[in-house]
Design a protein around this motif. Structure first.
Motif, mmCIF file in Angstrom:
data_model
loop_
_atom_site.group_PDB
_atom_site.id
_atom_site.type_symbol
_atom_site.label_atom_id
_atom_site.label_comp_id
_atom_site.label_asym_id
_atom_site.label_seq_id
_atom_site.Cartn_x
_atom_site.Cartn_y
_atom_site.Cartn_z
ATOM 1 N N ILE A 95 32.317 44.053 47.893
ATOM 2 C CA ILE A 95 33.531 43.400 47.386
ATOM 3 C C ILE A 95 34.493 44.423 46.784
ATOM 4 O O ILE A 95 35.460 44.062 46.138
ATOM 5 C CB ILE A 95 33.198 42.295 46.351
ATOM 6 N N GLY A 96 34.233 45.697 47.033
ATOM 7 C CA GLY A 96 35.113 46.753 46.560
ATOM 8 C C GLY A 96 34.787 47.157 45.125
ATOM 9 O O GLY A 96 34.242 46.374 44.343
ATOM 10 N N THR A 117 41.583 39.071 45.226
ATOM 11 C CA THR A 117 41.694 37.644 44.957
ATOM 12 C C THR A 117 40.327 36.968 44.993
ATOM 13 O O THR A 117 39.995 36.150 44.124
ATOM 14 C CB THR A 117 42.625 36.984 45.995
ATOM 15 N N VAL A 118 39.530 37.301 45.996
ATOM 16 C CA VAL A 118 38.207 36.687 46.133
ATOM 17 C C VAL A 118 37.311 37.059 44.946
ATOM 18 O O VAL A 118 36.648 36.193 44.357
ATOM 19 C CB VAL A 118 37.564 37.131 47.464
ATOM 20 N N ALA A 119 37.290 38.326 44.568
ATOM 21 C CA ALA A 119 36.445 38.757 43.450
ATOM 22 C C ALA A 119 36.882 38.105 42.145
ATOM 23 O O ALA A 119 36.050 37.800 41.285
ATOM 24 C CB ALA A 119 36.483 40.283 43.316
ATOM 25 N N GLY A 120 38.180 37.875 42.000
ATOM 26 C CA GLY A 120 38.683 37.245 40.783
ATOM 27 C C GLY A 120 38.260 35.804 40.625
ATOM 28 O O GLY A 120 38.382 35.228 39.531
ATOM 29 N N GLY A 121 37.738 35.188 41.692
ATOM 30 C CA GLY A 121 37.288 33.808 41.625
ATOM 31 C C GLY A 121 35.805 33.652 41.388
ATOM 32 O O GLY A 121 35.304 32.529 41.295
ATOM 33 N N VAL A 122 35.075 34.770 41.300
ATOM 34 C CA VAL A 122 33.631 34.732 41.039
ATOM 35 C C VAL A 122 33.411 34.930 39.542
ATOM 36 O O VAL A 122 33.835 35.937 38.972
ATOM 37 C CB VAL A 122 32.892 35.823 41.831
ATOM 38 N N VAL A 123 32.763 33.983 38.893
ATOM 39 C CA VAL A 123 32.545 34.038 37.444
ATOM 40 C C VAL A 123 31.056 34.099 37.160
ATOM 41 O O VAL A 123 30.276 33.298 37.696
ATOM 42 C CB VAL A 123 33.151 32.806 36.741
ATOM 43 N N VAL A 124 30.667 35.054 36.320
ATOM 44 C CA VAL A 124 29.277 35.149 35.846
ATOM 45 C C VAL A 124 29.273 34.682 34.401
ATOM 46 O O VAL A 124 29.835 35.338 33.521
ATOM 47 C CB VAL A 124 28.735 36.583 35.959
ATOM 48 N N ILE A 143 34.095 36.349 51.483
ATOM 49 C CA ILE A 143 33.769 37.770 51.677
ATOM 50 C C ILE A 143 33.160 37.985 53.056
ATOM 51 O O ILE A 143 33.475 38.957 53.759
ATOM 52 C CB ILE A 143 32.805 38.254 50.572
ATOM 53 N N ALA A 144 32.294 37.048 53.481
ATOM 54 C CA ALA A 144 31.718 37.129 54.826
ATOM 55 C C ALA A 144 32.805 37.027 55.889
ATOM 56 O O ALA A 144 32.746 37.704 56.924
ATOM 57 C CB ALA A 144 30.679 36.022 55.017
ATOM 58 N N VAL A 145 33.826 36.199 55.636
ATOM 59 C CA VAL A 145 34.948 36.083 56.573
ATOM 60 C C VAL A 145 35.701 37.410 56.659
ATOM 61 O O VAL A 145 36.093 37.863 57.756
ATOM 62 C CB VAL A 145 35.895 34.941 56.138
ATOM 63 N N ILE A 146 35.912 38.057 55.521
ATOM 64 C CA ILE A 146 36.602 39.358 55.509
ATOM 65 C C ILE A 146 35.831 40.378 56.339
ATOM 66 O O ILE A 146 36.403 41.092 57.178
ATOM 67 C CB ILE A 146 36.768 39.856 54.054
ATOM 68 N N ILE A 147 34.523 40.463 56.116
ATOM 69 C CA ILE A 147 33.694 41.409 56.872
ATOM 70 C C ILE A 147 33.757 41.091 58.367
ATOM 71 O O ILE A 147 33.907 41.987 59.204
ATOM 72 C CB ILE A 147 32.241 41.369 56.366
ATOM 73 N N GLY A 148 33.647 39.802 58.708
ATOM 74 C CA GLY A 148 33.710 39.410 60.114
ATOM 75 C C GLY A 148 35.036 39.771 60.755
ATOM 76 O O GLY A 148 35.080 40.213 61.914
ATOM 77 N N ALA A 149 36.146 39.611 60.005
ATOM 78 C CA ALA A 149 37.461 39.941 60.547
ATOM 79 C C ALA A 149 37.592 41.431 60.830
ATOM 80 O O ALA A 149 38.152 41.844 61.861
ATOM 81 C CB ALA A 149 38.553 39.488 59.569
ATOM 82 N N ILE A 150 37.049 42.245 59.944
ATOM 83 C CA ILE A 150 37.118 43.700 60.146
ATOM 84 C C ILE A 150 36.274 44.120 61.341
ATOM 85 O O ILE A 150 36.706 44.938 62.176
ATOM 86 C CB ILE A 150 36.675 44.430 58.866
ATOM 87 N N LEU A 151 35.071 43.566 61.445
ATOM 88 C CA LEU A 151 34.229 43.888 62.599
ATOM 89 C C LEU A 151 34.871 43.417 63.896
ATOM 90 O O LEU A 151 34.802 44.107 64.923
ATOM 91 C CB LEU A 151 32.851 43.252 62.420
ATOM 92 N N MET A 152 35.500 42.247 63.876
ATOM 93 C CA MET A 152 36.193 41.739 65.060
ATOM 94 C C MET A 152 37.289 42.709 65.505
ATOM 95 O O MET A 152 37.415 43.028 66.690
ATOM 96 C CB MET A 152 36.789 40.363 64.749
ATOM 97 N N SER A 153 38.071 43.196 64.548
ATOM 98 C CA SER A 153 39.186 44.082 64.902
ATOM 99 C C SER A 153 38.699 45.390 65.511
ATOM 100 O O SER A 153 39.426 46.037 66.269
ATOM 101 C CB SER A 153 40.041 44.370 63.670
ATOM 102 N N ALA A 154 37.457 45.786 65.175
ATOM 103 C CA ALA A 154 36.924 47.046 65.688
ATOM 104 C C ALA A 154 36.234 46.892 67.035
ATOM 105 O O ALA A 154 35.976 47.893 67.712
ATOM 106 C CB ALA A 154 35.949 47.640 64.678
#
Length: 468
Positions: free
Chosen positions: A140-141, A108-115, A256-267
């Protein structure tokens, strides 16, 4: 029909004691027949799109459900509904739901980035675009990076007479090789993270392999594109008006930074456990999954709809992944139990293939077997198969077994590029490029490209990194 099939399978499997279906399956007591549904769903994913594309397009969810039920129903008949429910809940809460929610958030996040804007596809420009996409893939996968970069690359090369090779190398690099440095990059690595592999383990241990393989493939691309560019001579009139290059959808970079932070938090954070349907779930992991849902809705709310329209965004790909992986995660339950049994289980011959005569790990075999299967079957379950085959203990694999885990991880991610069906973004890029007027090679034509470029690269990588 389904019940008849289930009864037949249950009858064939009655040789196994009910004790094998305790809280955790005992793979030593299971028959190899329990692997048939897993083999069936993987072969369905590989062959149906080629042999019966229309049927697959309309009934893939039903086909995946059939293979999953051919595990759960016999399990329920032999060991009782509670055992089947416990196995299903364990897989759903600890693996499938976190896996799908991460993919959903990144998608969803990547789909909102337009070049926006137009570049001219010279060899230098194309190489830079592919290098940027390769770097983005780990954050971003591979699916997200492919979605963000495919249209700028299409616009840059729409005046080239011969441009199919650009998108073949795009699949090699952006849709596969680039996703090897974090669990965000490619689904198999996130499954490893869910199994206990540290978030930055792949960054620390796979960067030399990624730099070498990615750098060599990029260098080959630059040389090839330079030759083709010079031979083309006069370029066709550019159908895309010149506009300055701009990137919009900045809120999604913050997400994307929030996603990374959430994963690091869970670990790293211990918030205790909760119990649901007899399954212990870490609160930190549950919070991480809720954050993924929140990120998804935030991106949808704050990204203008026209941004997603420009990207050709649709929910189809993530819906397909959700359906298929529901069946895969169920069908793989007994397979993982048998692999955990190692040499004492029914897959002892497979253990022999990845072991040297002295009993040490054959890391080259791990790399090529994981990669070979990932070339035609889905690389996420393939990763899990060899992760368990290597012992399944993340602490041992990250230390004494580090080279084996690196070989498994690299094989799963890198060799998904060997065919159109090796990784989910491959066929998506193929379809978008064809819609854009690119004369993409056929299934076997693409494999001639991968055989000529990737296989020699992987042979050199084996010699340099995985001989020990």
């Amino acid at each position: 029909m389904l019940r008849a099939l289930s009864l037949a399978l249950a009858t064939a499997l009655t040789v196994l004691p009910e004790a094998a279906f305790a809280a955790e399956l005992d793979g030593r007591s299971l028959s190899a027949l329990w692997a048939l549904p897993f083999a069936g769903i993987l072969l369905s994913i590989a062959l149906f799109p080629l042999l019966a594309a229309h049927t697959w397009e309309h009934h893939q969810g039903k086909i995946a459900a059939l293979w999953g039920l051919l595990v759960l129903i016999p399990m329920g008949l032999i060991a009782g509904p509670e055992a089947a429910l416990h196995a299903l809940a364990h897989t759903a809460f600890l693996e499938y739901i976190p896996f799908i929610l991460l993919l959903l958030a990144l998608f969803t996040v990547a789909g909102g980035v337009v070049v926006r804007g137009n570049l001219h596809g010279s060899p230098v420009t194309n190489t830079v675009l592919l290098a940027i996409g390769t770097g983005l893939a780990s954050f971003i996968g591979t699916t997200g990076a492919s979605m963000v970069m495919i249209r700028p690359v299409l616009r840059a090369n729409d005046d080239r007479r011969h441009n199919a090779h650009v998108f073949v190398f795009f699949i090699f690099l952006v849709s596969n090789i680039g996703g090897s440095l974090t669990p965000l990059g490619d689904p198999p690595l996130f499954l490893g993270f869910l199994r206990g592999v540290d978030f930055f383990w792949t960054t620390q241990h796979l960067w030399p392999e990624t730099l070498f393989v990615g750098g060599l493939v990029l260098a080959v691309f630059f040389l090839l594109d330079s030759i083709i560019y010079r031979k083309e001579g006069h370029i066709r009139p550019d159908p895309t008006p010149d506009q300055p290059v701009r990137v919009t959808g900045g809120i999604n970079f913050l997400l994307i930074a929030v996603i990374i932070g959430a994963i690091l938090m869970s670990a790293t954070v211990d918030l205790g456990n909760i119990t649901l349907l007899g399954i212990e779930i870490e609160r930190a992991n549950a919070l991480r999954d809720l954050i993924m849902v929140a990120v998804t809705f935030t991106s949808l709310a704050l990204t203008p709809k026209e941004h997603r329209l420009e990207n050709g965004f649709s929910w189809g790909p993530i819906q397909e992944v959700a359906k298929l992986f529901a069946g895969i995660f169920i069908a793989i339950i007994p397979v993982l139990a048998m692999l955990k049994a190692g040499a004492e289980g029914p897959f002892a011959p497979l253990v022999a293939l990845v072991s040297n005569p002295d009993g040490s790990a054959n890391n080259a075999a791990y790399f090529w077997l994981t990669g070979g299967l990932s070339s035609f079957l889905d690389n996420a379950p393939t990763y899990l198969v060899f992760f368990e085959l290597a012992g399944g203990d993340p602490q041992k694999l990250m230390t004494t077994g580090a080279l084996s885990l690196a070989a498994i991880s690299a094989g799963a991610v890198f060799m998904g590029a060997n065919s159109y069906i090796g990784n989910a973004p491959n066929f998506m890029v193929y379809a978008i490029a064809r819609d854009g007027g690119v004369k993409m090679p056929s299934f076997f034509g693409y494999m001639l490209w991968s055989g000529a470029v990737l296989i020699p690269t992987f042979l050199i990588a084996t010699f340099l990194f995985f001989r020990a």
